[in-house]
Write a protein that holds these residues in place. Structure first.
Motif, mmCIF file in Angstrom:
data_model
loop_
_atom_site.group_PDB
_atom_site.id
_atom_site.type_symbol
_atom_site.label_atom_id
_atom_site.label_comp_id
_atom_site.label_asym_id
_atom_site.label_seq_id
_atom_site.Cartn_x
_atom_site.Cartn_y
_atom_site.Cartn_z
ATOM 1 N N ASP A 1 4.063 56.572 37.360
ATOM 2 C CA ASP A 1 4.670 56.457 38.684
ATOM 3 C C ASP A 1 5.722 55.359 38.577
ATOM 4 O O ASP A 1 5.642 54.498 37.708
ATOM 5 N N ILE A 2 6.698 55.403 39.444
ATOM 6 C CA ILE A 2 7.741 54.380 39.453
ATOM 7 C C ILE A 2 8.035 54.040 40.904
ATOM 8 O O ILE A 2 7.991 54.910 41.776
ATOM 9 N N ALA A 3 8.295 52.769 41.158
ATOM 10 C CA ALA A 3 8.490 52.298 42.521
ATOM 11 C C ALA A 3 9.677 52.962 43.204
ATOM 12 O O ALA A 3 9.613 53.296 44.382
ATOM 13 N N ASP A 4 10.748 53.162 42.478
ATOM 14 C CA ASP A 4 11.956 53.752 43.050
ATOM 15 C C ASP A 4 11.777 55.269 43.130
ATOM 16 O O ASP A 4 11.899 55.969 42.138
ATOM 17 N N ALA A 5 11.484 55.755 44.330
ATOM 18 C CA ALA A 5 11.213 57.179 44.521
ATOM 19 C C ALA A 5 12.375 58.057 44.066
ATOM 20 O O ALA A 5 12.168 59.211 43.683
ATOM 21 N N LYS A 6 13.579 57.543 44.072
ATOM 22 C CA LYS A 6 14.746 58.320 43.642
ATOM 23 C C LYS A 6 14.690 58.651 42.154
ATOM 24 O O LYS A 6 15.333 59.587 41.698
ATOM 25 N N LYS A 7 13.922 57.879 41.386
ATOM 26 C CA LYS A 7 13.815 58.115 39.939
ATOM 27 C C LYS A 7 12.711 59.103 39.585
ATOM 28 O O LYS A 7 12.618 59.537 38.450
ATOM 29 N N ARG A 8 11.879 59.463 40.572
ATOM 30 C CA ARG A 8 10.811 60.427 40.290
ATOM 31 C C ARG A 8 11.436 61.799 40.059
ATOM 32 O O ARG A 8 12.220 62.275 40.870
ATOM 33 N N ASN A 9 11.074 62.408 38.946
ATOM 34 C CA ASN A 9 11.676 63.677 38.565
ATOM 35 C C ASN A 9 10.653 64.801 38.425
ATOM 36 O O ASN A 9 10.988 65.897 38.008
ATOM 37 N N ALA A 10 9.408 64.513 38.767
ATOM 38 C CA ALA A 10 8.348 65.514 38.650
ATOM 39 C C ALA A 10 7.324 65.303 39.759
ATOM 40 O O ALA A 10 7.317 64.270 40.425
ATOM 41 N N THR A 11 6.478 66.293 39.933
ATOM 42 C CA THR A 11 5.392 66.196 40.901
ATOM 43 C C THR A 11 4.158 66.874 40.335
ATOM 44 O O THR A 11 4.265 67.728 39.441
ATOM 45 N N PHE A 12 3.001 66.472 40.837
ATOM 46 C CA PHE A 12 1.749 67.115 40.449
ATOM 47 C C PHE A 12 1.453 68.218 41.462
ATOM 48 O O PHE A 12 1.373 67.950 42.659
ATOM 49 N N VAL A 13 1.310 69.443 40.987
ATOM 50 C CA VAL A 13 0.923 70.567 41.832
ATOM 51 C C VAL A 13 -0.541 70.841 41.534
ATOM 52 O O VAL A 13 -0.885 71.338 40.458
ATOM 53 N N LYS A 14 -1.397 70.480 42.476
ATOM 54 C CA LYS A 14 -2.845 70.547 42.263
ATOM 55 C C LYS A 14 -3.373 71.955 42.495
ATOM 56 O O LYS A 14 -3.044 72.588 43.498
ATOM 57 N N ILE A 15 -4.213 72.412 41.574
ATOM 58 C CA ILE A 15 -4.816 73.739 41.654
ATOM 59 C C ILE A 15 -6.324 73.578 41.463
ATOM 60 O O ILE A 15 -6.850 73.711 40.349
ATOM 61 N N PRO A 16 -7.036 73.254 42.548
ATOM 62 C CA PRO A 16 -8.475 72.972 42.442
ATOM 63 C C PRO A 16 -9.293 74.111 41.842
ATOM 64 O O PRO A 16 -10.212 73.859 41.065
ATOM 65 N N LYS A 17 -8.976 75.364 42.172
ATOM 66 C CA LYS A 17 -9.759 76.498 41.660
ATOM 67 C C LYS A 17 -9.713 76.577 40.137
ATOM 68 O O LYS A 17 -10.644 77.040 39.504
ATOM 69 N N GLU A 18 -8.599 76.099 39.551
ATOM 70 C CA GLU A 18 -8.458 76.123 38.098
ATOM 71 C C GLU A 18 -8.800 74.772 37.458
ATOM 72 O O GLU A 18 -8.663 74.603 36.256
ATOM 73 N N LYS A 19 -9.195 73.804 38.299
ATOM 74 C CA LYS A 19 -9.560 72.455 37.846
ATOM 75 C C LYS A 19 -8.453 71.832 36.991
ATOM 76 O O LYS A 19 -8.693 71.314 35.901
ATOM 77 N N MET A 20 -7.242 71.873 37.545
ATOM 78 C CA MET A 20 -6.094 71.282 36.855
ATOM 79 C C MET A 20 -4.949 71.105 37.832
ATOM 80 O O MET A 20 -4.990 71.599 38.950
ATOM 81 N N ALA A 21 -3.949 70.361 37.362
ATOM 82 C CA ALA A 21 -2.700 70.196 38.121
ATOM 83 C C ALA A 21 -1.546 70.445 37.170
ATOM 84 O O ALA A 21 -1.594 70.046 36.003
ATOM 85 N N LYS A 22 -0.543 71.116 37.669
ATOM 86 C CA LYS A 22 0.673 71.325 36.878
ATOM 87 C C LYS A 22 1.630 70.180 37.163
ATOM 88 O O LYS A 22 1.723 69.714 38.293
ATOM 89 N N VAL A 23 2.329 69.726 36.142
ATOM 90 C CA VAL A 23 3.415 68.769 36.322
ATOM 91 C C VAL A 23 4.679 69.623 36.366
ATOM 92 O O VAL A 23 5.000 70.324 35.407
ATOM 93 N N VAL A 24 5.376 69.574 37.509
ATOM 94 C CA VAL A 24 6.523 70.444 37.744
ATOM 95 C C VAL A 24 7.768 69.598 37.981
ATOM 96 O O VAL A 24 7.720 68.593 38.704
ATOM 97 N N ALA A 25 8.882 70.001 37.392
ATOM 98 C CA ALA A 25 10.148 69.277 37.523
ATOM 99 C C ALA A 25 10.682 69.387 38.948
ATOM 100 O O ALA A 25 10.802 70.487 39.480
ATOM 101 N N LEU A 26 11.015 68.246 39.555
ATOM 102 C CA LEU A 26 11.614 68.209 40.893
ATOM 103 C C LEU A 26 13.125 68.444 40.838
ATOM 104 O O LEU A 26 13.743 68.772 41.842
ATOM 105 N N ARG A 27 13.686 68.209 39.684
ATOM 106 C CA ARG A 27 15.123 68.393 39.452
ATOM 107 C C ARG A 27 15.292 68.701 37.972
ATOM 108 O O ARG A 27 14.326 68.655 37.215
ATOM 109 N N ASP A 28 16.514 69.029 37.556
ATOM 110 C CA ASP A 28 16.760 69.223 36.136
ATOM 111 C C ASP A 28 16.502 67.907 35.398
ATOM 112 O O ASP A 28 16.910 66.839 35.876
ATOM 113 N N ILE A 29 15.816 67.984 34.270
ATOM 114 C CA ILE A 29 15.477 66.805 33.467
ATOM 115 C C ILE A 29 16.149 66.955 32.112
ATOM 116 O O ILE A 29 16.045 68.001 31.464
ATOM 117 N N ARG A 30 16.829 65.893 31.696
ATOM 118 C CA ARG A 30 17.550 65.892 30.418
ATOM 119 C C ARG A 30 16.657 65.382 29.285
ATOM 120 O O ARG A 30 15.748 64.579 29.522
#
Length: 174
Positions: free
Chosen positions: A86-115
């Motif tokens: 995690d990083i304090a500056d929310a503008k630098k966050r480039n991904a999010t956790f998409v939680k899927i309880p039925k599958e007992k996992m979370a996907k890390v998904v790009a919020l924007r294009d990542i270089r």
């Protein structure tokens, strides 16, 4: 842990984080398009009872997927998503956790294009930081500035209200 011993892949590399004091971080080695899956957060499935009965002593790697489903990646160094910081500056966050309880996992998904070369950052959520006594030092500085701005606005409002009150009491005396 050294980079050579880290569980890296052709797409992702584990290396020292750019966030001060964060330890290791996860870096893109290839481009990721907005909306694409970067990796998955998996580990040992835990119940709410496990957490309430303190069967887990270190919750740094525990992610709540729902009230009853939690995942602990502490003993799973092969899970690349555990190195997302995690990083304090929310503008630098480039991904999010998409939680899927039925599958007992979370996907890390790009919020924007990542270089290639960018560190992957996602929010841990307020609950994570509140449980640990607050945000990291960078976040504390941002929160302190916000607090001071609110305090200044509040002080200004107090001055305005006391001036209005004084003027009203003068007008009543006249």
């Amino acid at each position: 842990m050294t980079t050579s011993m880290s569980p890296s892949t052709a797409e992702l590399r584990v290396a020292p984080s750019l966030v001060s004091g964060a330890g290791m971080g996860l870096f893109a080695m290839v481009p990721f398009r907005k909306g694409s899956e970067i990796c998955r957060y998996t580990g040992t499935a835990l119940s709410l009872a496990d957490l309430l009965l303190k069967r887990v002593t270190n919750t740094d790697y525990v992610m709540g997927l729902s009230l009853r489903v939690h995942i602990d990646a502490q003993h799973h160094p092969e899970v690349l998503a555990r190195y997302v910081n995690d990083i304090a500056d929310a503008k630098k966050r480039n991904a999010t956790f998409v939680k899927i309880p039925k599958e007992k996992m979370a996907k890390v998904v790009a919020l924007r294009d990542i270089r290639p070369g960018e560190e992957i950052y996602a929010s841990y959520g307020e609950g994570y930081w509140r449980k640990r006594g607050g945000f990291p030092s960078e976040a504390r500085a941002i929160e302190r500035r916000k607090f001071m701005n609110r305090a200044r606005r509040g002080a200004f409002l107090v001055i305005v209200l006391s001036t209005v009150s004084c003027l009203m009491s003068r007008s009543r005396r006249l």
